[in-house]
Design a protein around this motif. Sequence first.
Motif, PDB file in Angstrom:
ATOM      1  N   UNK A 295      -3.846  18.551  -4.359  1.00  0.00           N
ATOM      2  CA  UNK A 295      -4.680  17.893  -3.352  1.00  0.00           C
ATOM      3  C   UNK A 295      -3.896  16.748  -2.736  1.00  0.00           C
ATOM      4  N   UNK A 296      -4.287  16.374  -1.560  1.00  0.00           N
ATOM      5  CA  UNK A 296      -3.684  15.252  -0.860  1.00  0.00           C
ATOM      6  C   UNK A 296      -4.770  14.512  -0.096  1.00  0.00           C
ATOM      7  N   UNK A 297      -4.781  13.196  -0.219  1.00  0.00           N
ATOM      8  CA  UNK A 297      -5.622  12.344   0.616  1.00  0.00           C
ATOM      9  C   UNK A 297      -4.678  11.635   1.581  1.00  0.00           C
ATOM     10  N   UNK A 298      -4.507  12.154   2.782  1.00  0.00           N
ATOM     11  CA  UNK A 298      -3.533  11.575   3.702  1.00  0.00           C
ATOM     12  C   UNK A 298      -3.772  10.081   3.900  1.00  0.00           C
ATOM     13  N   UNK A 299      -2.705   9.313   4.077  1.00  0.00           N
ATOM     14  CA  UNK A 299      -2.874   7.872   4.292  1.00  0.00           C
ATOM     15  C   UNK A 299      -3.921   7.598   5.358  1.00  0.00           C
ATOM     16  N   UNK A 300      -4.856   6.728   5.024  1.00  0.00           N
ATOM     17  CA  UNK A 300      -5.958   6.423   5.919  1.00  0.00           C
ATOM     18  C   UNK A 300      -6.701   5.211   5.416  1.00  0.00           C
ATOM     19  N   UNK A 301      -8.019   5.203   5.610  1.00  0.00           N
ATOM     20  CA  UNK A 301      -8.822   4.023   5.288  1.00  0.00           C
ATOM     21  C   UNK A 301      -8.684   3.600   3.831  1.00  0.00           C
ATOM     22  N   UNK A 302      -8.832   4.551   2.897  1.00  0.00           N
ATOM     23  CA  UNK A 302      -8.835   4.186   1.488  1.00  0.00           C
ATOM     24  C   UNK A 302      -7.477   3.663   1.044  1.00  0.00           C
ATOM     25  N   UNK A 303      -6.417   4.388   1.368  1.00  0.00           N
ATOM     26  CA  UNK A 303      -5.092   3.926   0.961  1.00  0.00           C
ATOM     27  C   UNK A 303      -4.729   2.607   1.640  1.00  0.00           C
ATOM     28  N   UNK A 304      -5.208   2.397   2.855  1.00  0.00           N
ATOM     29  CA  UNK A 304      -4.913   1.157   3.571  1.00  0.00           C
ATOM     30  C   UNK A 304      -5.575  -0.045   2.911  1.00  0.00           C
ATOM     31  N   UNK A 305      -6.833   0.104   2.523  1.00  0.00           N
ATOM     32  CA  UNK A 305      -7.498  -1.050   1.914  1.00  0.00           C
ATOM     33  C   UNK A 305      -6.961  -1.316   0.505  1.00  0.00           C
ATOM     34  N   UNK A 306      -6.537  -0.267  -0.196  1.00  0.00           N
ATOM     35  CA  UNK A 306      -5.908  -0.461  -1.501  1.00  0.00           C
ATOM     36  C   UNK A 306      -4.571  -1.171  -1.339  1.00  0.00           C
ATOM     37  N   UNK A 307      -3.784  -0.739  -0.368  1.00  0.00           N
ATOM     38  CA  UNK A 307      -2.492  -1.372  -0.116  1.00  0.00           C
ATOM     39  C   UNK A 307      -2.668  -2.836   0.268  1.00  0.00           C
ATOM     40  N   UNK A 308      -3.680  -3.115   1.101  1.00  0.00           N
ATOM     41  CA  UNK A 308      -3.927  -4.499   1.507  1.00  0.00           C
ATOM     42  C   UNK A 308      -4.321  -5.363   0.323  1.00  0.00           C
ATOM     43  N   UNK A 309      -5.156  -4.820  -0.571  1.00  0.00           N
ATOM     44  CA  UNK A 309      -5.589  -5.580  -1.755  1.00  0.00           C
ATOM     45  C   UNK A 309      -4.406  -5.862  -2.674  1.00  0.00           C
ATOM     46  N   UNK A 310      -3.553  -4.859  -2.882  1.00  0.00           N
ATOM     47  CA  UNK A 310      -2.364  -5.049  -3.716  1.00  0.00           C
ATOM     48  C   UNK A 310      -1.462  -6.115  -3.107  1.00  0.00           C
ATOM     49  N   UNK A 311      -1.255  -6.039  -1.801  1.00  0.00           N
ATOM     50  CA  UNK A 311      -0.415  -7.022  -1.131  1.00  0.00           C
ATOM     51  C   UNK A 311      -0.954  -8.436  -1.259  1.00  0.00           C
ATOM     52  N   UNK A 312      -2.276  -8.578  -1.137  1.00  0.00           N
ATOM     53  CA  UNK A 312      -2.886  -9.907  -1.214  1.00  0.00           C
ATOM     54  C   UNK A 312      -2.699 -10.534  -2.588  1.00  0.00           C
ATOM     55  N   UNK A 313      -2.803  -9.726  -3.652  1.00  0.00           N
ATOM     56  CA  UNK A 313      -2.744 -10.260  -5.018  1.00  0.00           C
ATOM     57  C   UNK A 313      -1.310 -10.355  -5.527  1.00  0.00           C
ATOM     58  N   UNK A 314      -0.472  -9.347  -5.224  1.00  0.00           N
ATOM     59  CA  UNK A 314       0.867  -9.296  -5.818  1.00  0.00           C
ATOM     60  C   UNK A 314       1.993  -9.556  -4.827  1.00  0.00           C
ATOM     61  N   UNK A 315       1.722  -9.417  -3.537  1.00  0.00           N
ATOM     62  CA  UNK A 315       2.775  -9.543  -2.538  1.00  0.00           C
ATOM     63  C   UNK A 315       3.579  -8.269  -2.342  1.00  0.00           C
ATOM     64  N   UNK A 316       3.231  -7.208  -3.054  1.00  0.00           N
ATOM     65  CA  UNK A 316       3.960  -5.946  -2.951  1.00  0.00           C
ATOM     66  C   UNK A 316       3.335  -5.021  -1.914  1.00  0.00           C
ATOM     67  N   UNK A 317       4.159  -4.162  -1.345  1.00  0.00           N
ATOM     68  CA  UNK A 317       3.690  -3.052  -0.528  1.00  0.00           C
ATOM     69  C   UNK A 317       3.907  -1.783  -1.337  1.00  0.00           C
ATOM     70  N   UNK A 318       2.846  -1.124  -1.797  1.00  0.00           N
ATOM     71  CA  UNK A 318       3.023   0.001  -2.708  1.00  0.00           C
ATOM     72  C   UNK A 318       3.607   1.229  -2.024  1.00  0.00           C
ATOM     73  N   UNK A 319       4.330   2.023  -2.809  1.00  0.00           N
ATOM     74  CA  UNK A 319       4.785   3.339  -2.368  1.00  0.00           C
ATOM     75  C   UNK A 319       3.645   4.330  -2.564  1.00  0.00           C
ATOM     76  N   UNK A 320       3.422   5.178  -1.564  1.00  0.00           N
ATOM     77  CA  UNK A 320       2.447   6.255  -1.698  1.00  0.00           C
ATOM     78  C   UNK A 320       3.162   7.484  -2.253  1.00  0.00           C
ATOM     79  N   UNK A 321       2.621   8.056  -3.331  1.00  0.00           N
ATOM     80  CA  UNK A 321       3.325   9.110  -4.040  1.00  0.00           C
ATOM     81  C   UNK A 321       2.365  10.212  -4.481  1.00  0.00           C
TER      82      UNK A 321
END
Length: 380
Positions: A295-321
């Motif tokens: 299965x694949x959930x193409x980058x979109x709303x969910x992955x974007x808000x998760x990435x934003x939350x990670x960035x806010x707390x850790x400063x990292x931009x996660x790799x999508x894998x």
Amino acid sequence: MANAIDPVELTRRLIACPSVTPADAGAMAVIAEALEGIGFTVHRFAAGGPPDGPIENLFAIRGSGGPHFAFAGHSDVVPPGEGWHSDPFIPEIRGELLHGRGAVDMKGAIAAFIAAAARIEQQTGTISLIITGDEEGPATHGTVALIDWMDARGIRPDLCLVGEPTSTHRLGDMVKIGRRGSVNIWIENAGTQGHVAYPHLAANPIPALVKALDALAALHLDDGNAWFQPSNLEITTVDVGNGATNLIPAVARARINIRFNDEHSGADLIELVRRTVAEHAPVATVRGVVSGESFITPPGELSALISAAIGKVTGLTPEFSTTGGTSDARFLSRICPVVEFGLCNATMHKLDEAVAVPDLHALADIYEEIARAALASPTR
């Protein structure tokens, strides 16, 4: 919410439950107590029977209407094995690490999400938790049964986060937006037993099976694509059960596993194996079981808000894998967009499994940011 929850303490309480699949050992009661204390309505039920069950499952819900944001996870763990430096089910903090079976996979993530939910004064929308005790086992009476239970009651999340340990080197460096599928296939080639000195009176099943396996190993399934690595076929066992030196065996067996991307279906791969085997071992039987489709959930709303939350707390931009093994996201992807994110996975399933205490607090912060953003997203 009125009741603050310490993710470290809750993780410790969960580790203390020796919930090796299919045992629950009190883990669901600990989760239910914590959730009921912060306003969730908790539903628990058992599914299945021996030898793979019964399996304890839990669905908890708070709020009403959309958007509906779900967190999914599992309370069961793999057997600890021998050689730990401390009792695997007596949580112990040494330095900054909390040791115990399930610390990373994935009792720590469950505790972190509950701690995050406790901080949210929910005005709109719905939060739910989908927790099974059958992810590390056959996965036949767990998340699948929970989805059936939800369907029967008209419950369907808009977005789902699975708390599997996806991070590799640092918390937040990787998010899983899909997974390859998995299919196990058993091959059995029959012959005629006989004395090795009289081969004309017997039929050795091994040479034909070896030729079939060689042809299978030579198959080129695909080259991968933008989101998936190439599919791979692996021979996992070859058996004849022959303890004698002067006996031609009556049957030869083999098993293969294929991890496949979204260019294939499990059924198509089983048929490919069946055709390939038939060319070299016409009397052989082939039986396949699909553990899960890709299965694949193409980058979109969910992955974007998760990435934003990670960035806010850790400063990292996660790799999508999409790397790694299967997870229960393969079932949940049938009902809504699913993304996986959780703790660092370096010690999962290993001796002295451990989670960094600061990571538990940081994960709770990230989950809080994700949940708040999901609840604020447009209602579907």
